[in-house]
Motif scaffolding. Structure first.
Motif, mmCIF file in Angstrom:
data_model
loop_
_atom_site.group_PDB
_atom_site.id
_atom_site.type_symbol
_atom_site.label_atom_id
_atom_site.label_comp_id
_atom_site.label_asym_id
_atom_site.label_seq_id
_atom_site.Cartn_x
_atom_site.Cartn_y
_atom_site.Cartn_z
ATOM 1 N N TRP A 165 5.933 -7.462 4.171
ATOM 2 C CA TRP A 165 7.181 -7.577 3.412
ATOM 3 C C TRP A 165 8.380 -7.040 4.191
ATOM 4 O O TRP A 165 9.484 -7.545 4.055
ATOM 5 C CB TRP A 165 7.103 -6.861 2.061
ATOM 6 C CG TRP A 165 5.914 -7.197 1.205
ATOM 7 C CD1 TRP A 165 5.346 -6.369 0.268
ATOM 8 C CD2 TRP A 165 5.152 -8.411 1.153
ATOM 9 N NE1 TRP A 165 4.281 -6.997 -0.321
ATOM 10 C CE2 TRP A 165 4.130 -8.238 0.195
ATOM 11 C CE3 TRP A 165 5.212 -9.622 1.836
ATOM 12 C CZ2 TRP A 165 3.191 -9.229 -0.106
ATOM 13 C CZ3 TRP A 165 4.270 -10.618 1.554
ATOM 14 C CH2 TRP A 165 3.290 -10.414 0.589
ATOM 15 N N ASN A 166 8.200 -5.989 4.970
ATOM 16 C CA ASN A 166 9.339 -5.369 5.666
ATOM 17 C C ASN A 166 9.047 -5.100 7.149
ATOM 18 O O ASN A 166 9.116 -3.951 7.595
ATOM 19 C CB ASN A 166 9.710 -4.046 4.980
ATOM 20 C CG ASN A 166 10.253 -4.253 3.580
ATOM 21 O OD1 ASN A 166 11.366 -4.720 3.403
ATOM 22 N ND2 ASN A 166 9.453 -3.924 2.572
ATOM 23 N N LYS A 169 11.696 -3.019 8.985
ATOM 24 C CA LYS A 169 12.060 -1.659 8.579
ATOM 25 C C LYS A 169 10.871 -0.696 8.518
ATOM 26 O O LYS A 169 11.016 0.494 8.786
ATOM 27 C CB LYS A 169 12.728 -1.680 7.203
ATOM 28 C CG LYS A 169 14.006 -2.507 7.168
ATOM 29 C CD LYS A 169 14.656 -2.376 5.799
ATOM 30 C CE LYS A 169 15.750 -3.388 5.589
ATOM 31 N NZ LYS A 169 15.644 -4.002 4.271
ATOM 32 N N TYR A 202 12.027 3.610 4.106
ATOM 33 C CA TYR A 202 11.269 2.483 4.652
ATOM 34 C C TYR A 202 10.307 2.827 5.794
ATOM 35 O O TYR A 202 9.143 2.443 5.765
ATOM 36 C CB TYR A 202 12.219 1.389 5.163
ATOM 37 C CG TYR A 202 12.839 0.565 4.065
ATOM 38 C CD1 TYR A 202 12.182 -0.558 3.575
ATOM 39 C CD2 TYR A 202 14.068 0.903 3.525
ATOM 40 C CE1 TYR A 202 12.747 -1.321 2.572
ATOM 41 C CE2 TYR A 202 14.642 0.147 2.516
ATOM 42 C CZ TYR A 202 13.977 -0.962 2.041
ATOM 43 O OH TYR A 202 14.530 -1.719 1.050
ATOM 44 N N TYR A 205 7.723 5.552 4.399
ATOM 45 C CA TYR A 205 7.429 5.604 2.969
ATOM 46 C C TYR A 205 7.143 4.260 2.318
ATOM 47 O O TYR A 205 6.891 4.200 1.123
ATOM 48 C CB TYR A 205 8.510 6.388 2.229
ATOM 49 C CG TYR A 205 8.288 7.868 2.434
ATOM 50 C CD1 TYR A 205 7.368 8.545 1.645
ATOM 51 C CD2 TYR A 205 8.911 8.560 3.456
ATOM 52 C CE1 TYR A 205 7.103 9.878 1.847
ATOM 53 C CE2 TYR A 205 8.651 9.902 3.672
ATOM 54 C CZ TYR A 205 7.748 10.558 2.858
ATOM 55 O OH TYR A 205 7.466 11.883 3.063
ATOM 56 N N ARG A 206 7.173 3.153 3.095
ATOM 57 C CA ARG A 206 6.719 1.889 2.532
ATOM 58 C C ARG A 206 5.196 1.851 2.472
ATOM 59 O O ARG A 206 4.613 0.945 1.888
ATOM 60 C CB ARG A 206 7.225 0.715 3.358
ATOM 61 C CG ARG A 206 8.602 0.281 2.975
ATOM 62 C CD ARG A 206 8.627 -0.301 1.584
ATOM 63 N NE ARG A 206 9.754 0.246 0.861
ATOM 64 C CZ ARG A 206 10.393 -0.392 -0.114
ATOM 65 N NH1 ARG A 206 10.032 -1.592 -0.472
ATOM 66 N NH2 ARG A 206 11.370 0.196 -0.751
ATOM 67 N N ARG A 208 1.841 2.325 1.046
ATOM 68 C CA ARG A 208 1.400 2.562 -0.324
ATOM 69 C C ARG A 208 -0.073 2.965 -0.365
ATOM 70 O O ARG A 208 -0.748 2.816 -1.371
ATOM 71 C CB ARG A 208 1.635 1.315 -1.187
ATOM 72 C CG ARG A 208 3.017 0.698 -1.011
ATOM 73 C CD ARG A 208 3.813 0.667 -2.270
ATOM 74 N NE ARG A 208 4.197 2.007 -2.690
ATOM 75 C CZ ARG A 208 5.318 2.613 -2.284
ATOM 76 N NH1 ARG A 208 6.143 2.034 -1.475
ATOM 77 N NH2 ARG A 208 5.602 3.823 -2.709
#
Ligand code: SF4
Ligand code: SF4
Lengths: 239, 115
Positions: A165-166, A169, A202, A205-206, A208
């Motif tokens: 997804w990122n 970042k 990001y 801390y993205r 999970r």
């Protein structure tokens, strides 16, 4: 007397951007002597003898260089240490998920390396260099076990939904494992800066804690645990 | 480094910690409510009102309410920034949700001190 042969079925992702309008899956099969086995990389080399346009990366061929990571039956693995006999057929080979495809099983790793660069993966020490070398006790050296062995194959990062997804970042599990490796190094004096660089919402801390990374690592490393370690260090510094 | 304008805290560390703290508060609160209901089979309005009349219960409920706001703010912000790529829609949803959460908080306080 002719040897009994057995058939191995493959379904391989093919895409040559200069010819193909879009990617497609190609069914291929290979006959090997019954009772023998080979690695997926060996099979790919044999298939390439039949169709020389089939493209894949490889180098050391023994799980050390990390260049032949592909998605095998849905799981990211190194072709050179995955034997054909342990897989269900047809063996589905796809390029590593989420990275741009250059051709067939070869992906563009640029973004992966850019994320790696972000964590400044080299020793930083601002104290005067000693005459001979910076010593480290065996206990401190042991803290790097499970971190330094990474071969940057990208199996973990490309299996991580947060990275999908990122990818611009979130630095991803491989780079975070390396960040943890230098944060844990007793000879490194840039720990605070390293932690501050990762404290936004990001970069780290993205994560999970889905643990896809630890599940696929061919070297048996655990990026999730390394990430948790960085988090703990941040909280210790910040609270 | 990416600045996260509409996130709850200033950085990932504080968001992460607040999400855990609020989760613990919510778990304690709802366990308490559950146990209370199980232990009082003939629960009626008078008992329920008496329970919420205690200052301790009001503070506990207020904490749970704050916990709910913080927990959902952080959680929903994360989900939106993961899955909604369109800038306008993202901004719109974030503002609406944050405002709604703040409204719920004040509304909740009003109800709580009104009983
Ligand atoms: S544990 Fe974190 S880094 Fe690993 S796959 Fe899950 S989200 Fe990605
Ligand atoms: S942590 Fe494991 S899976 Fe990830 S890049 Fe390193 S060796 Fe590969």
């Amino acid at each position: 007397m002719s040897q009994a042969m057995s058939e191995i079925k493959f379904s391989i992702y093919r895409y040559n951007p200069s010819i193909d309008a879009k990617p497609y899956m190609q069914d291929l099969s290979l006959s090997i002597e019954q009772g023998t086995d080979l690695m997926v990389l060996g099979a790919l080399k044999k298939l390439k003898e039949l169709d020389e346009t089939l493209t894949f990366r490889h180098s050391c061929g023994e799980g050390v260089c990390g260049s032949d990571a592909v998605n095998v039956n849905g799981k990211n693995r190194l072709c050179c240490i995955t034997s054909v006999s342990e897989l269900t057929q047809p063996i589905v080979l796809r390029p590593l998920p989420s990275l741009p495809v250059i051709r067939d099983l070869v992906v563009d790793m640029t973004q992966f390396y850019q994320q790696y660069e972000k964590v400044e993966p080299y020793l930083q020490n601002d104290t005067p260099a000693p005459a001979i070398e910076r010593l480290q006790s065996p206990e401190d050296r042991a803290k790097l076990d499970g971190l330094y062995e990474c071969i940057l194959c990208a199996c973990c990062t490309t299996a991580c939904p947060s990275y999908w997804w990122n990818p611009d970042k979130f630095v991803g599990p491989a780079a975070l494992l390396q960040a943890s490796r230098f944060i844990s190094d007793s000879r490194d004096t840039a720990k605070s800066k390293r932690l501050t660089d990762l404290e936004d919402a990001y970069s780290l801390y993205r994560c999970r804690s889905i643990m896809n990374c630890a599940d696929v690592c061919p070297k048996g490393l655990n990026p999730t645990q390394a990430i948790a370690h960085i988090r703990t260090e941040m909280i210790k510094e910040g609270v | 480094m990416v600045k996260s304008v509409l996130a709850f805290g200033q950085n990932g560390v504080s968001d992460w910690l607040w999400q855990r703290i609020s989760a613990v508060i919510l778990a304690l609160y709802f366990s308490f409510i559950f146990v209370y209901i199980v232990l009082h089979p003939g629960l009626d309005y008078a008992m329920w009102q008496a329970l919420f009349h205690h200052t301790a219960m009001r503070i506990f409920t207020l904490l749970a309410l704050l916990g709910l706001v913080i927990h959902s703010w952080i959680g929903i912000w994360t989900v939106i920034t993961d899955y909604i790529k369109c800038f306008c829609l993202r901004l719109f949803l974030q503002i609406v949700i944050v405002l709604a959460l703040v409204v719920y908080l004040f509304w909740g306080i009003q109800i709580l001190w009104g009983v």
